[in-house]
Design an enzyme around this catalytic site. Sequence first.
Site, mmCIF file in Angstrom:
data_model
loop_
_atom_site.group_PDB
_atom_site.id
_atom_site.type_symbol
_atom_site.label_atom_id
_atom_site.label_comp_id
_atom_site.label_asym_id
_atom_site.label_seq_id
_atom_site.Cartn_x
_atom_site.Cartn_y
_atom_site.Cartn_z
ATOM 1 N N ASN A 167 40.360 38.989 43.700
ATOM 2 C CA ASN A 167 40.183 40.432 43.683
ATOM 3 C C ASN A 167 39.885 40.936 45.096
ATOM 4 O O ASN A 167 39.119 40.326 45.820
ATOM 5 C CB ASN A 167 39.038 40.823 42.753
ATOM 6 C CG ASN A 167 39.395 40.671 41.288
ATOM 7 O OD1 ASN A 167 40.472 41.033 40.861
ATOM 8 N ND2 ASN A 167 38.458 40.117 40.502
ATOM 9 N N HIS A 216 47.619 35.958 44.698
ATOM 10 C CA HIS A 216 46.883 34.754 44.315
ATOM 11 C C HIS A 216 47.270 33.557 45.172
ATOM 12 O O HIS A 216 48.247 33.602 45.882
ATOM 13 C CB HIS A 216 47.141 34.433 42.836
ATOM 14 C CG HIS A 216 46.581 35.464 41.920
ATOM 15 N ND1 HIS A 216 47.382 36.360 41.232
ATOM 16 C CD2 HIS A 216 45.312 35.785 41.597
ATOM 17 C CE1 HIS A 216 46.618 37.159 40.498
ATOM 18 N NE2 HIS A 216 45.364 36.826 40.713
ATOM 19 N N LYS A 271 41.797 34.872 58.843
ATOM 20 C CA LYS A 271 41.045 33.614 58.736
ATOM 21 C C LYS A 271 41.171 33.105 57.305
ATOM 22 O O LYS A 271 40.881 33.829 56.356
ATOM 23 C CB LYS A 271 39.573 33.867 59.103
ATOM 24 C CG LYS A 271 38.752 32.613 59.286
ATOM 25 C CD LYS A 271 39.126 31.878 60.574
ATOM 26 C CE LYS A 271 38.175 30.722 60.849
ATOM 27 N NZ LYS A 271 36.837 31.191 61.284
ATOM 28 N N HIS A 272 41.635 31.893 57.169
ATOM 29 C CA HIS A 272 41.823 31.286 55.844
ATOM 30 C C HIS A 272 42.636 32.185 54.923
ATOM 31 O O HIS A 272 42.246 32.450 53.780
ATOM 32 C CB HIS A 272 40.476 30.930 55.223
ATOM 33 C CG HIS A 272 39.726 29.880 55.983
ATOM 34 N ND1 HIS A 272 40.247 28.619 56.221
ATOM 35 C CD2 HIS A 272 38.507 29.911 56.588
ATOM 36 C CE1 HIS A 272 39.365 27.921 56.931
ATOM 37 N NE2 HIS A 272 38.323 28.680 57.174
#
Length: 538
Positions: free
Chosen positions: A432, A538, A289-290
């Site tokens: 993180n 990232h 999800k996302h």
Amino acid sequence: MAVVSKKIPAPDRIRIRTALLSVSDKTGITELAQALIEQGVKLLSTGGTHKAIAAAGLAVTDVSEVTGFPEIMDGRVKTLHPTVHGGLLAIRDDAEHVAAMKEHGIEGIDLAVINLYPFEEVRAAGGDYPTTVENIDIGGPAMIRASAKNHAYVTTVTDPSDYPALIEALRSNDGQTVYAFRQKLAAKAYARTAAYDTAISNWFAEALDIEIPRYRTIGGVLKEEMRYGENPHQSAGFYVTGENRPGVATAKLLQGKQLSYNNINDTDGAFELIAEFSPEKAPACAIIKHANPCGVATGPSLKDAYLRALACDSTSAFGGIIAVNQLLDAETAEEIVKLFTEVIIAPEVSDEAQAIIAAKKNLRLLVTGGLPDPRSRGLTAKTVSGGLLVQTRDNGMVEDIDLRVVTKRAPTPTELEDMKFAFKVAKHVKSNAVVYAKNGQTAGIGAGQMSRIDSARIAGIKAEEAAKAMGWAEPMTKGSAVASEAFFPFADGLLSAIAAGATAVIQPGGSMRDDEVIAAADEHGVAMVFTGMRHFRH
């Protein structure tokens, strides 16, 4: 020194009198040739294209008759000739150009229909070095660039999908093309040669192990225009690069509406994650999800793996992406369709499973034919203002690492397996990242926080919520292994994980405070190993 233009205005309409057809992909070429002849166009052609057109009973002149020079060197030299390039590049309203054409017997070429040797296809199929080099086209790109530069007078077509538009333009304009049409085709022509040269340069870099070349380009072919990008006010397109890697770019959409930009991004992440888990060892399922996993699990069956992944965070799984590492069967499909899901991606799907999913008309079902190799390199790219960040894919595998026990207590065999599982998942969680796992199942996932301690806390909270939702006596973090994709900079993140119930820790190590973190683990009787490899994402 820049060349100065004579600033001769481009005419709006140009009649097509002579066309040069030289194509590797023969799709639609005889139909196009017939339509051009109907418009009174004289056809010039080369090699296999000439044979195809002539075999259809159509009048066509071999380029060698115009140049007065035969094809030589296995067809490597046939159009690299002043008669051809002069015909493409001549400015018809420039007196000096016209005089040169007359002096050297050059006839103008008004239409260039050219596509290139199948370099990308040969590369994707794993052709050997000599074969791949032989499929680098030289004459084709030269003619495309020449005709596209002179688009004021020449129409350049590089894609068979543009043949119908060309035929309609000629029929609607009495055998002529308009300047705006020629401009658009010229722009497409340069994009085509750019993508072609990109494929060649990147192949050379791979073949010769040139990791950081002086010049780097990224090229692709539009697979589909998207309704919008990440948000409705952003435009977007989905391009495929030709990389021979099973995944969302090469998958077959068996059913469902068009994939969105976010669907594609999330589905790619889901499938890359699930590829970490060998189907020979155990069925596995990941729910994304996302761009972050909200549940990952293995199990004795694919149905069990799905249900275990769902149990980690059934709330977040609503509207998610589901990836599996082996054939999607009917039992698993029956469970999946009980929950609203955006996309399912699998290497294969049974007929029975496909029939079950068909009842959900908007649910996208993608089949890839295989799993990507998580150890292969490849490239990833990200744009920044005025630049492009390119790196090799993160192909580090925990199985390939010599884990170093740094605490007084070594992990048990069960803890070690849970550590490896958690670290595989953490690799695919936005930094993180902190991931708890137990018995081949994620217990809690903390993603994308600015501090590692917050990720540890969120993962613990998620585990507590899952326990309540499932009616468990305690969260699965009790007795779990915890993974951090980068080192714990302080002991506080580790202590938070211990408070959640973790008894084993896997992390890269490398912090200036490693001794402090190790001491905290020893004080609580926790086993900890260092990988020496981090997985920032990232």
